[in-house]
Design an enzyme around this catalytic site. Structure first.
Site, mmCIF file in Angstrom:
data_model
loop_
_atom_site.group_PDB
_atom_site.id
_atom_site.type_symbol
_atom_site.label_atom_id
_atom_site.label_comp_id
_atom_site.label_asym_id
_atom_site.label_seq_id
_atom_site.Cartn_x
_atom_site.Cartn_y
_atom_site.Cartn_z
ATOM 1 N N PRO A 42 0.831 -1.215 0.000
ATOM 2 C CA PRO A 42 0.000 0.000 0.000
ATOM 3 C C PRO A 42 0.858 1.256 0.000
ATOM 4 O O PRO A 42 1.746 1.402 0.827
ATOM 5 C CB PRO A 42 -0.787 -0.109 1.301
ATOM 6 C CG PRO A 42 -0.587 -1.501 1.795
ATOM 7 C CD PRO A 42 0.712 -1.963 1.233
ATOM 8 N N GLU A 43 0.628 2.124 -0.973
ATOM 9 C CA GLU A 43 1.297 3.421 -1.014
ATOM 10 C C GLU A 43 0.235 4.488 -0.764
ATOM 11 O O GLU A 43 -0.900 4.156 -0.441
ATOM 12 C CB GLU A 43 1.981 3.609 -2.371
ATOM 13 C CG GLU A 43 3.028 2.534 -2.636
ATOM 14 C CD GLU A 43 3.802 2.770 -3.943
ATOM 15 O OE1 GLU A 43 3.850 3.920 -4.406
ATOM 16 O OE2 GLU A 43 4.340 1.796 -4.484
#
Ligand SMILES: [Zn+2]
Length: 283
Positions: free
Chosen positions: A2-3
């Site tokens: 997850p960014e």
């Protein structure tokens, strides 16, 4: 992994499900690495508190409580915030819904003082983090974060980049310099800005920095609109997939033709991460 876009997508979907609700029940796993605040203290900090807002700083989600405290969640590599609705999946498209039970990868469960859905933090690899902060307190992890990638202006971005000798790709990944950008979006932004990931940051001209920041913010916004990128484990709070992985121009496309010039996309290892780029379009 997850960014910023995946965390922002999670924030936008979780916020309406929890804001205004009072935490009435907390169940934690025995994981030692996940909880930066021991579960017993977390319980004291959270029980009976109403969630007033869900905010984001870089890749951290911050649940702001009515007493000024905060619950900080970092999704790490494989963390997911899902509601109890995620465990109801249709057997066939449009068919009846079947309940599946939460599994052994659930580490935190927040129940509320109403009949609405429960919130689960699920993390198979346990690189995520859970931190409770009482009113007026912060934590080194939050304090040392650079400006959020969507909020930083060109002047500050250019001067931060100019001060570094490391390859620009490594600089973009440094959360102390800029919070929120990870491997996928760094590769995509460098391609769009036509800058090689290996170029020393201090060698970027003002014009390069302008193109790069615009590419970073553009790609992050498009990814948020697309619902984030599902590469391995990221899912929405309702259990559905993100949609951005189908739009990547270089990430995960080693050996395939550049969408601009047809040259095969190359991959090199840089700062212990793989960097994907077009050797012809990027300089
Ligand atoms: Zn190309």
């Amino acid at each position: 992994v997850p960014e910023l876009p995946e965390v922002e997508v999670t924030r936008r979907r979780v916020a309406p499900l929890v804001v205004g609700r009072t935490i009435a029940e907390i169940t934690t796993s025995a994981s030692r690495r996940l909880f930066l605040t021991p579960p017993s203290r977390l319980r004291q900090q959270l029980l009976g508190r109403r969630v007033d807002a869900v905010e984001r700083l870089g890749k951290y989600l911050l649940f702001r409580l009515h007493d000024g405290g905060r619950l900080c969640v970092h999704l790490g590599m494989t963390g997911q915030l899902v509601t109890s609705n995620a465990f109801e999946r249709p057997c066939t498209p449009g068919g009846t819904r079947r309940r599946t039970a939460p599994d052994r990868h659930i580490h935190l469960e927040l129940g509320f003082a109403d009949t609405g859905p429960t919130l689960f933090f699920r993390d198979p690899r346990q690189f995520g983090r859970v931190l409770g902060l009482t009113a007026g307190h912060s934590h080194l992890r939050l304090e040392r974060l650079g400006p959020d990638a969507l909020a930083i202006g060109l002047g500050e971005f250019a001067s931060r980049v100019r001060a570094r000798r490391a390859p620009i790709k490594a600089v973009l990944l440094d959360q102390k310099l800029l919070a929120g950008v990870g491997n996928i979006y760094a590769d995509e932004a460098l391609f769009l800005a036509r800058v090689l990931p290996t170029r020393r940051a201090c060698r970027l001209t003002r014009e390069d920095s302008r193109r790069l920041l615009s590419a970073v913010q553009g790609v992050l916004r498009r990814a948020i609109r697309a619902g984030g990128t599902t590469v391995s484990d990221f899912v929405h709070p309702d259990g559905s997939d993100g949609g951005f992985q189908r739009r990547c121009r270089v990430y995960g496309r080693e050996g395939q033709g550049c969408t601009r010039c047809g040259t095969p996309i190359r991959r090199v290892v840089l700062a212990q991460r793989s960097a994907h780029f077009c050797p012809r379009c990027q300089q």
